[in-house]
Design a protein around this motif. Structure first.
Motif, PDB file in Angstrom:
ATOM      1  N   PHE A   1      -1.073   3.789   7.796  1.00 55.04           N
ATOM      2  CA  PHE A   1      -2.306   4.183   8.485  1.00 55.04           C
ATOM      3  C   PHE A   1      -2.344   5.706   8.673  1.00 55.04           C
ATOM      4  N   ASN A   2      -1.196   6.287   9.033  1.00 57.87           N
ATOM      5  CA  ASN A   2      -1.131   7.741   9.212  1.00 57.87           C
ATOM      6  C   ASN A   2      -1.424   8.469   7.903  1.00 57.87           C
TER       7      ASN A   2
ATOM      8  N   HIS B   1       0.814  -1.216   0.000  1.00 52.71           N
ATOM      9  CA  HIS B   1       0.000   0.000   0.000  1.00 52.71           C
ATOM     10  C   HIS B   1       0.850   1.270   0.000  1.00 52.71           C
ATOM     11  N   GLU B   2       2.007   1.213   0.666  1.00 55.85           N
ATOM     12  CA  GLU B   2       2.872   2.396   0.686  1.00 55.85           C
ATOM     13  C   GLU B   2       3.312   2.766  -0.729  1.00 55.85           C
ATOM     14  N   LEU B   3       3.723   1.771  -1.495  1.00 56.59           N
ATOM     15  CA  LEU B   3       4.106   2.014  -2.887  1.00 56.59           C
ATOM     16  C   LEU B   3       2.910   2.516  -3.688  1.00 56.59           C
ATOM     17  N   LEU B   4       1.757   1.910  -3.490  1.00 53.23           N
ATOM     18  CA  LEU B   4       0.558   2.341  -4.201  1.00 53.23           C
ATOM     19  C   LEU B   4       0.247   3.813  -3.900  1.00 53.23           C
ATOM     20  N   LEU B   5       0.349   4.207  -2.657  1.00 54.06           N
ATOM     21  CA  LEU B   5       0.110   5.610  -2.287  1.00 54.06           C
ATOM     22  C   LEU B   5       1.161   6.530  -2.891  1.00 54.06           C
TER      23      LEU B   5
ATOM     24  N   LEU C   1      -5.325  11.541   4.596  1.00 51.21           N
ATOM     25  CA  LEU C   1      -6.139  11.689   3.398  1.00 51.21           C
ATOM     26  C   LEU C   1      -7.621  11.790   3.751  1.00 51.21           C
ATOM     27  N   ALA C   2      -8.046  10.985   4.701  1.00 53.75           N
ATOM     28  CA  ALA C   2      -9.460  10.992   5.097  1.00 53.75           C
ATOM     29  C   ALA C   2      -9.850  12.322   5.719  1.00 53.75           C
TER      30      ALA C   2
END
Length: 183
Positions: free
Chosen positions: A174-175, A138-142, A180-181
């Motif tokens: 998560f941070n 997910h880090e790479l995706l972000l 983003l949220a």
């Protein structure tokens, strides 16, 4: 070799965008193949050329031309993939017959009232589904999404929906998601 090995009237199915060359197609046809079916997953190299290595979009367009010229049937994984592929093919000539073969699921129409507030399925979107943990990338995706959305384009970039429970040992991701949220 194909004519000696395969039964007369066989069908050829290519599911991976590989080995779709004039040499291979000619060999398949010469061996008395009755139907060539090719699975097209997506046309991301044409829809989002800015995400591709230099020259990939041109190579992919040439591949799409060979598919269009030689396939008796094109199989798609979604109606969206079919629509986008056919849009790119139409300027090149007649579009082969196509069929959507969903990958192991029964398609459903989302209940708009049950979706979280702010979800818009009328615009293009990508979904990452699964537990949010380090091995899933997910880090790479972000990071990729940050670059994609920071470049000015004529159309807004697709939305990204990350759906899944929070796993272990992933505080940095998560941070980022929490930040983003909050926007």
């Amino acid at each position: 070799m194909l004519a000696r090995t395969l039964p007369q009237g066989f069908s050829y199915l290519n599911t991976g965008h590989s080995n779709i060359t004039h040499r291979m197609i000619n060999a398949v046809r010469a061996a008395q193949c009755t139907q060539i079916s090719i699975f097209v997953h997506d046309v991301i190299p044409l829809d989002y050329p800015e995400t591709q290595a230099k020259g990939m979009s041109e190579r992919f367009l040439a591949l799409l031309g060979r598919i269009q010229e030689n396939a008796d049937l094109i199989i798609y994984n979604s109606t969206y993939s079919q629509e986008r592929t056919e849009l790119h093919m139409r300027p090149l000539g007649p579009v082969p017959a196509g069929i959507v073969a969903f990958l192991g699921i029964d398609p459903v129409t989302p209940d708009q009232d049950a979706l979280p507030k702010g979800i818009n399925l009328t615009q293009p979107y990508f979904v990452a589904l699964g537990t949010i943990e380090p091995r899933k990338g997910h880090e790479l995706l972000l990071d990729v999404w940050d670059k994609l959305t920071s470049k000015p384009t004529s159309e807004p970039p697709p939305n990204l929906y990350i759906c899944g429970a929070r796993g272990w040992n992933n505080r940095a991701v998560f941070n980022r998601l929490d930040a983003l949220a909050a926007n």
